[in-house]
Scaffold this motif. Structure first.
Motif, mmCIF file in Angstrom:
data_model
loop_
_atom_site.group_PDB
_atom_site.id
_atom_site.type_symbol
_atom_site.label_atom_id
_atom_site.label_comp_id
_atom_site.label_asym_id
_atom_site.label_seq_id
_atom_site.Cartn_x
_atom_site.Cartn_y
_atom_site.Cartn_z
ATOM 1 N N ALA A 170 50.007 39.978 48.378
ATOM 2 C CA ALA A 170 48.614 39.910 48.840
ATOM 3 C C ALA A 170 48.110 41.287 49.261
ATOM 4 O O ALA A 170 46.972 41.673 48.949
ATOM 5 C CB ALA A 170 48.511 38.923 50.007
ATOM 6 N N ALA A 171 48.973 42.049 49.950
ATOM 7 C CA ALA A 171 48.573 43.391 50.375
ATOM 8 C C ALA A 171 48.348 44.298 49.172
ATOM 9 O O ALA A 171 47.427 45.125 49.156
ATOM 10 C CB ALA A 171 49.643 43.978 51.295
ATOM 11 N N GLY A 172 49.188 44.135 48.142
ATOM 12 C CA GLY A 172 49.015 44.933 46.937
ATOM 13 C C GLY A 172 47.711 44.619 46.230
ATOM 14 O O GLY A 172 46.996 45.521 45.771
ATOM 15 N N ILE A 173 47.372 43.330 46.145
ATOM 16 C CA ILE A 173 46.111 42.930 45.506
ATOM 17 C C ILE A 173 44.914 43.475 46.293
ATOM 18 O O ILE A 173 43.942 43.989 45.719
ATOM 19 C CB ILE A 173 46.040 41.397 45.393
ATOM 20 C CG1 ILE A 173 47.122 40.897 44.422
ATOM 21 C CG2 ILE A 173 44.661 40.944 44.926
ATOM 22 C CD1 ILE A 173 47.247 39.392 44.375
ATOM 23 N N TYR A 174 45.002 43.382 47.620
ATOM 24 C CA TYR A 174 43.910 43.893 48.454
ATOM 25 C C TYR A 174 43.746 45.403 48.266
ATOM 26 O O TYR A 174 42.625 45.913 48.138
ATOM 27 C CB TYR A 174 44.196 43.577 49.922
ATOM 28 C CG TYR A 174 43.191 44.192 50.872
ATOM 29 C CD1 TYR A 174 41.926 43.624 51.034
ATOM 30 C CD2 TYR A 174 43.505 45.346 51.591
ATOM 31 C CE1 TYR A 174 40.997 44.199 51.888
ATOM 32 C CE2 TYR A 174 42.589 45.924 52.447
ATOM 33 C CZ TYR A 174 41.333 45.349 52.594
ATOM 34 O OH TYR A 174 40.417 45.924 53.431
ATOM 35 N N SER A 175 44.880 46.117 48.226
ATOM 36 C CA SER A 175 44.818 47.570 48.040
ATOM 37 C C SER A 175 44.191 47.922 46.697
ATOM 38 O O SER A 175 43.451 48.897 46.572
ATOM 39 C CB SER A 175 46.225 48.167 48.134
ATOM 40 O OG SER A 175 46.780 47.938 49.406
ATOM 41 N N PHE A 176 44.487 47.097 45.685
ATOM 42 C CA PHE A 176 43.911 47.334 44.359
ATOM 43 C C PHE A 176 42.396 47.132 44.377
ATOM 44 O O PHE A 176 41.636 47.902 43.783
ATOM 45 C CB PHE A 176 44.565 46.396 43.349
ATOM 46 C CG PHE A 176 44.061 46.573 41.945
ATOM 47 C CD1 PHE A 176 44.505 47.621 41.158
ATOM 48 C CD2 PHE A 176 43.125 45.689 41.421
ATOM 49 C CE1 PHE A 176 44.034 47.791 39.871
ATOM 50 C CE2 PHE A 176 42.647 45.852 40.135
ATOM 51 C CZ PHE A 176 43.105 46.903 39.355
ATOM 52 N N ILE A 177 41.960 46.090 45.092
ATOM 53 C CA ILE A 177 40.524 45.786 45.143
ATOM 54 C C ILE A 177 39.747 46.893 45.841
ATOM 55 O O ILE A 177 38.652 47.284 45.408
ATOM 56 C CB ILE A 177 40.295 44.430 45.846
ATOM 57 C CG1 ILE A 177 40.862 43.296 44.977
ATOM 58 C CG2 ILE A 177 38.808 44.199 46.114
ATOM 59 C CD1 ILE A 177 40.827 41.947 45.650
ATOM 60 N N VAL A 178 40.323 47.419 46.927
ATOM 61 C CA VAL A 178 39.608 48.452 47.693
ATOM 62 C C VAL A 178 39.906 49.851 47.178
ATOM 63 O O VAL A 178 39.511 50.844 47.784
ATOM 64 C CB VAL A 178 39.961 48.356 49.195
ATOM 65 C CG1 VAL A 178 39.562 47.006 49.754
ATOM 66 C CG2 VAL A 178 41.447 48.616 49.422
ATOM 67 N N HIS A 179 40.645 49.926 46.050
ATOM 68 C CA HIS A 179 40.908 51.204 45.372
ATOM 69 C C HIS A 179 41.675 52.193 46.241
ATOM 70 O O HIS A 179 41.316 53.362 46.349
ATOM 71 C CB HIS A 179 39.596 51.849 44.903
ATOM 72 C CG HIS A 179 38.801 50.955 44.009
ATOM 73 N ND1 HIS A 179 39.212 50.601 42.744
ATOM 74 C CD2 HIS A 179 37.622 50.307 44.222
ATOM 75 C CE1 HIS A 179 38.317 49.796 42.200
ATOM 76 N NE2 HIS A 179 37.344 49.592 43.083
ATOM 77 N N ASN A 180 42.736 51.719 46.865
ATOM 78 C CA ASN A 180 43.614 52.634 47.590
ATOM 79 C C ASN A 180 44.446 53.456 46.606
ATOM 80 O O ASN A 180 44.419 53.226 45.396
ATOM 81 C CB ASN A 180 44.544 51.854 48.525
ATOM 82 C CG ASN A 180 43.831 51.432 49.800
ATOM 83 O OD1 ASN A 180 42.718 51.876 50.068
ATOM 84 N ND2 ASN A 180 44.472 50.567 50.573
ATOM 85 N N ASP A 181 45.212 54.373 47.141
ATOM 86 C CA ASP A 181 46.051 55.235 46.309
ATOM 87 C C ASP A 181 47.000 54.397 45.451
ATOM 88 O O ASP A 181 47.537 53.388 45.893
ATOM 89 C CB ASP A 181 46.865 56.167 47.220
ATOM 90 C CG ASP A 181 47.667 57.171 46.417
ATOM 91 O OD1 ASP A 181 47.291 57.450 45.275
ATOM 92 O OD2 ASP A 181 48.683 57.650 46.950
ATOM 93 N N PHE A 182 47.237 54.817 44.188
ATOM 94 C CA PHE A 182 48.098 54.059 43.272
ATOM 95 C C PHE A 182 49.519 53.920 43.805
ATOM 96 O O PHE A 182 50.205 52.949 43.505
ATOM 97 C CB PHE A 182 48.127 54.738 41.898
ATOM 98 C CG PHE A 182 46.969 54.361 41.025
ATOM 99 C CD1 PHE A 182 46.956 53.148 40.360
ATOM 100 C CD2 PHE A 182 45.882 55.207 40.893
ATOM 101 C CE1 PHE A 182 45.880 52.792 39.556
ATOM 102 C CE2 PHE A 182 44.801 54.859 40.099
ATOM 103 C CZ PHE A 182 44.795 53.645 39.424
ATOM 104 N N ALA A 183 49.982 54.880 44.562
ATOM 105 C CA ALA A 183 51.342 54.803 45.096
ATOM 106 C C ALA A 183 51.521 53.567 45.964
ATOM 107 O O ALA A 183 52.596 52.966 46.011
ATOM 108 C CB ALA A 183 51.660 56.059 45.908
#
Length: 337
Positions: free
Chosen positions: A205-218
């Motif tokens: 879930a955290a990974g999906i959220y990070s993807f949506i908000v365009h966090n760093d790819f790492a």
């Protein structure tokens, strides 16, 4: 291939040969046997490495265990590994969940690649020593009576009968082992597995959220990697369609029922169907040949006492270990009745 196995040895297979061999390899647990190479696992990924058979020197089983090979609950507490020695003595150790899978892989390897040694150098030296000790023990055995000789012959005929359908004995042993392992596993482990799995879902879930908000790819790789580790680790312990009390008990009952039906075709079978395994009968033969019993009933009782006597202070050979692992769960489940 989407995921190309990585070579561990200096010698490699050409890409077309590797692809064909990888597709046709016979899977045994997390590893596999192809026609030209053996495929090995990492801690989490199955068959992600390979070693051509031309580079393999030895393949053998290694078992990590508690002192003497037993836990306080009367069961072997062991972690099985497959060890592949290659090139100039380098080793790759692969963890397995079930020891019988290691045995199955070695049996398959022996049939298809007979030139590969299946014991470590240390084990070969111990085996030679054990052979010498066994020869001395055979020479020191007392002469047995004619009646005892007849009992040994009867047991041999029963062994030959079981060997006509070896899968029944193997199923009986494996089902008993799984049942005993399940019964000895603390329920708290399953709660821990549930917690680990939930952590995996949280990481997803955290990974999906990070993807949506365009966090760093790492961050994506880190979170999804953690999710995979936690989820796979948890799923390996959580109850599944095959790994739950009902399924395990059903498999054990089915294995015993199949053996009961089979031994009905043998008049006066020397042991109850729940103990109908060649190793049990062979140990009974040894008891009689050593002069410790004269007939099958006495021999079976002595075999039971021998198994009961194995505890955390007893060290056993590899041969003894393999025998006890195969049959002791059957006696424990039946409470030696």
């Amino acid at each position: 291939m989407i995921f190309k196995p990585h070579p561990l040895s200096t010698s490699q297979l050409p890409a077309p040969e590797l692809e064909e061999d990888r597709k046709s390899c016979r899977k045994v647990g997390p590893c596999g046997i192809g026609k030209k190479a053996i495929y090995l696992n990492s801690f989490y990924v199955d068959r992600c490495y390979y070693i051509p058979f031309t580079a393999v020197r030895r393949v053998f089983k290694r078992v990590a265990m508690s002192k003497g090979g037993f836990s306080g609950k009367g069961m072997f507490a062991s972690i099985p590994y497959l060890v592949v020695e290659y090139d100039d003595g380098q080793q790759k150790q692969c963890n397995f969940k079930y020891e019988n899978q290691v045995d199955d892989l070695l049996k398959l390897l022996s049939a298809e690649q007979p030139q590969i040694r299946l014991l470590s150098e240390t084990a070969e030296a111990k085996l030679e020593k054990q052979k010498a000790e066994k020869e001395r023990e055979l020479r020191s055995r007392p002469e047995i009576t004619t009646q005892s000789q007849k009992e040994v012959a009867k047991l041999q005929r029963a062994i030959d009968y079981l060997d006509q359908k070896p899968q029944l004995s193997e199923n009986l042993s494996r089902a008993a082992g799984r049942r005993r392992t399940y019964q000895c596993t603390s329920p708290s482990y399953r709660w821990v597995a549930m917690a680990i799995t939930m952590l995996g879902f949280v990481a997803v879930a955290a990974g999906i959220y990070s993807f949506i908000v365009h966090n760093d790819f790492a961050v994506y790789f880190l979170l999804f990697g953690i999710a995979a580790v936690f989820t796979f680790a948890g799923f390996s312990v959580l109850p599944t369609a095959r790994n739950n009390r009902k399924a395990i008990m059903s498999q054990d009952e089915q294995a015993r029922k199949q053996m009961e039906d089979y031994v009905k075709g043998y008049p006066d079978f020397p042991v109850p169907a729940r103990y109908a395994h060649p190793t049990v009968l062979k140990r009974m033969q040894r008891v009689i040949e050593q002069g410790r019993a004269e007939e099958k009933g006495q021999a079976l009782e002595i075999v039971k006492e021998d198994l009961k006597a194995l505890n955390s202070d007893v060290k056993v050979s590899q041969e003894e270990y393999d025998e006890v692992v195969a049959i002791k769960p059957m006696f424990l489940n039946a409470m030696y009745q």
